[in-house]
Design a protein around this motif. Structure first.
Motif, PDB file in Angstrom:
ATOM      1  N   ARG A  32      51.253  28.191  87.480  1.00  0.00           N
ATOM      2  CA  ARG A  32      50.481  28.936  86.412  1.00  0.00           C
ATOM      3  C   ARG A  32      51.229  29.145  85.251  1.00  0.00           C
ATOM      4  NH1 ARG A  32      45.906  27.091  87.317  1.00  0.00           N
ATOM      5  NH2 ARG A  32      45.516  28.359  85.379  1.00  0.00           N
ATOM      6  N   TYR A  33      52.603  29.317  85.256  1.00  0.00           N
ATOM      7  CA  TYR A  33      53.221  29.790  84.126  1.00  0.00           C
ATOM      8  C   TYR A  33      53.378  28.416  83.344  1.00  0.00           C
ATOM      9  CZ  TYR A  33      56.856  31.057  80.711  1.00  0.00           C
ATOM     10  OH  TYR A  33      57.501  31.020  79.361  1.00  0.00           O
ATOM     11  N   CYS A  34      53.414  27.284  83.734  1.00  0.00           N
ATOM     12  CA  CYS A  34      53.487  26.079  83.156  1.00  0.00           C
ATOM     13  C   CYS A  34      52.025  25.603  82.504  1.00  0.00           C
ATOM     14  CB  CYS A  34      53.843  24.808  83.806  1.00  0.00           C
ATOM     15  SG  CYS A  34      55.571  24.977  84.258  1.00  0.00           S
ATOM     16  N   MET A  35      51.029  25.908  83.357  1.00  0.00           N
ATOM     17  CA  MET A  35      49.673  25.557  83.176  1.00  0.00           C
ATOM     18  C   MET A  35      49.084  26.544  81.908  1.00  0.00           C
ATOM     19  SD  MET A  35      48.702  22.960  84.392  1.00  0.00           S
ATOM     20  CE  MET A  35      46.858  23.189  84.609  1.00  0.00           C
ATOM     21  N   ASP A  36      49.406  27.837  81.980  1.00  0.00           N
ATOM     22  CA  ASP A  36      49.008  28.774  81.174  1.00  0.00           C
ATOM     23  C   ASP A  36      49.685  29.219  79.951  1.00  0.00           C
ATOM     24  OD1 ASP A  36      46.645  28.995  83.110  1.00  0.00           O
ATOM     25  OD2 ASP A  36      47.479  30.874  84.059  1.00  0.00           O
ATOM     26  N   GLU A  37      50.756  29.161  79.896  1.00  0.00           N
ATOM     27  CA  GLU A  37      51.862  29.630  78.862  1.00  0.00           C
ATOM     28  C   GLU A  37      52.413  28.507  78.183  1.00  0.00           C
ATOM     29  OE1 GLU A  37      51.792  32.779  78.256  1.00  0.00           O
ATOM     30  OE2 GLU A  37      50.588  33.592  79.943  1.00  0.00           O
ATOM     31  N   LEU A  38      53.276  27.697  79.078  1.00  0.00           N
ATOM     32  CA  LEU A  38      54.049  26.634  78.247  1.00  0.00           C
ATOM     33  C   LEU A  38      53.295  25.477  77.656  1.00  0.00           C
ATOM     34  CD1 LEU A  38      57.168  26.260  80.422  1.00  0.00           C
ATOM     35  CD2 LEU A  38      56.807  27.941  78.389  1.00  0.00           C
ATOM     36  N   SER A  39      51.894  25.507  78.234  1.00  0.00           N
ATOM     37  CA  SER A  39      51.145  24.264  77.712  1.00  0.00           C
ATOM     38  C   SER A  39      50.598  24.774  76.340  1.00  0.00           C
ATOM     39  CB  SER A  39      49.697  24.115  78.808  1.00  0.00           C
ATOM     40  OG  SER A  39      49.242  25.405  78.846  1.00  0.00           O
ATOM     41  N   ARG A  40      50.892  25.864  75.674  1.00  0.00           N
ATOM     42  CA  ARG A  40      50.470  26.327  74.576  1.00  0.00           C
ATOM     43  C   ARG A  40      51.188  25.516  73.438  1.00  0.00           C
ATOM     44  NH1 ARG A  40      49.849  32.832  75.001  1.00  0.00           N
ATOM     45  NH2 ARG A  40      48.435  32.872  76.787  1.00  0.00           N
ATOM     46  N   VAL A  41      52.482  25.430  74.011  1.00  0.00           N
ATOM     47  CA  VAL A  41      53.438  24.599  72.736  1.00  0.00           C
ATOM     48  C   VAL A  41      54.105  23.452  73.155  1.00  0.00           C
ATOM     49  CG1 VAL A  41      54.156  27.139  71.890  1.00  0.00           C
ATOM     50  CG2 VAL A  41      55.417  26.225  74.065  1.00  0.00           C
ATOM     51  N   PHE A  42      53.923  23.152  74.608  1.00  0.00           N
ATOM     52  CA  PHE A  42      54.496  21.880  75.078  1.00  0.00           C
ATOM     53  C   PHE A  42      53.378  20.761  75.389  1.00  0.00           C
ATOM     54  CE2 PHE A  42      58.367  24.355  76.877  1.00  0.00           C
ATOM     55  CZ  PHE A  42      58.939  24.328  75.590  1.00  0.00           C
ATOM     56  N   HIS A  43      53.643  19.440  75.013  1.00  0.00           N
ATOM     57  CA  HIS A  43      52.909  18.199  75.594  1.00  0.00           C
ATOM     58  C   HIS A  43      53.589  17.848  76.972  1.00  0.00           C
ATOM     59  CE1 HIS A  43      50.079  15.073  75.562  1.00  0.00           C
ATOM     60  NE2 HIS A  43      51.052  14.175  75.789  1.00  0.00           N
TER      61      HIS A  43
END
Length: 318
Positions: A32-43
């Motif tokens: 969820r952290y990768c999906m919900d948070e880091l996906s905002r700034v990373f491709h």
């Protein structure tokens, strides 16, 4: 083949962490952290070595087996061996990933785990957490400076902040290379990173300064030496003591322009941060406020004040 994109931070990631149903049982390990948070700034660039070599899903589980120093990748029931297929894929795929600025791997995986993967003894059948996934190993060998982290370790606030800081710095360096390498550009880069490097390791920061001050005639070699030590420096975890030292250095730039009340306010916030009573965000925010009041170009350009997007809230918890 994908290429480096200066305006987009591309991150490799185990496909199962994005919710793709590629695991042996047809499931996933969505983060969820990768999906919900880091996906905002990373491709994200998803990869699943096991699916890539045609194992399909559902499938038999595989494991690392040590035969007197030779590690094989075999089915848990010993019905097949996919060592060569995985090694060949890892070698070929890793060579294609030079555009990435980081990688998030699935923990404990015999293909993607970066440490403490269960390794079985081929004779006794006993196991220990001493293995490295086949794909992860080749990736780390190919790109020893690339920021790589396991999904579970990202729940540790210190490890998370360090990893993401390194990703943005790694990307920033490759933007410099894309724009055109020069000694002037390296000096400017080093100047912007002065306080971030100091916060991570003072002695290595000084070594970097000496490298910049003593360039040779070989620009490419100088740049590689600089970048190697630069990333090694950022691998060290900054702590309250080192952050406090940097904050006090920055405080000195404003000492002759602050009122007595403002000086006390800034000093107090730094002291409370050092004592663990405030998060780093508080003194940093106060410094940014004073930068809006007093022009100080050298401090204003420091990556230390904004090493990653504020929306990730990485300086709220320590």
């Amino acid at each position: 083949m994908s290429v480096f994109k200066p305006d987009q931070i591309q991150i490799g990631i185990s496909a199962c962490l994005l919710g793709e149903q590629v695991r042996f049982d047809g499931g996933h390990k969505q983060s969820r952290y990768c999906m919900d948070e880091l996906s905002r700034v990373f491709h994200y660039v998803p990869v699943c070595p096991e699916m890539a070599i045609g194992m399909g899903t559902p499938r038999k589980t595989i494991r690392l087996v040590n035969y007197s120093g030779e590690v094989r990748v075999q089915a848990s029931d010993d019905s097949f061996d996919v060592t060569e297929q995985l090694i060949d894929y890892a070698t070929e795929k890793s060579a294609e990933l030079n555009f990435l600025s980081g990688y998030i791997v699935c923990a404990k995986s015999p293909t993607c785990g970066m440490e403490r993967v269960r390794l079985y003894d081929g004779k006794t059948g006993y196991s220990e957490k001493a293995g490295v996934g086949v794909f992860a190993r080749r990736l780390m060998e190919t790109y020893p400076l690339l920021p790589i982290e396991e999904d579970g370790r990202l729940y540790d606030l210190v490890l998370r902040e360090n990893f993401i800081t390194r990703v943005f710095a790694y990307h920033d360096w490759h933007k410099l290379l894309a724009e055109g390498l020069s000694r002037k550009a390296i000096v400017a880069f080093h100047t912007r990173y002065k306080y971030l490097l100091m916060a991570h390791h003072q002695e290595q920061y000084r070594q970097l300064g000496r490298l910049v001050a003593n360039f040779t005639d070989d620009l490419d070699k100088d740049a590689q030496n600089y970048f190697t030590l630069f990333m090694q420096t950022l691998m060290h975890h900054a702590n309250r003591r080192s952050h406090t030292n940097v904050l006090q250095h920055i405080q000195g730039f404003f000492s002759d322009r602050l009122t007595a009340r403002q000086k006390q306010e800034l000093k107090g916030s730094i002291d409370k941060y050092r004592e663990g009573l405030l998060p780093l965000l508080v003194p940093v925010t106060l410094i940014r406020h004073y930068l809006n009041e007093f022009e100080e170009p050298f401090v204003d350009q420091q990556v230390y004040l904004n090493p990653h997007p504020e929306e990730l809230k990485l300086r709220y918890g320590y």
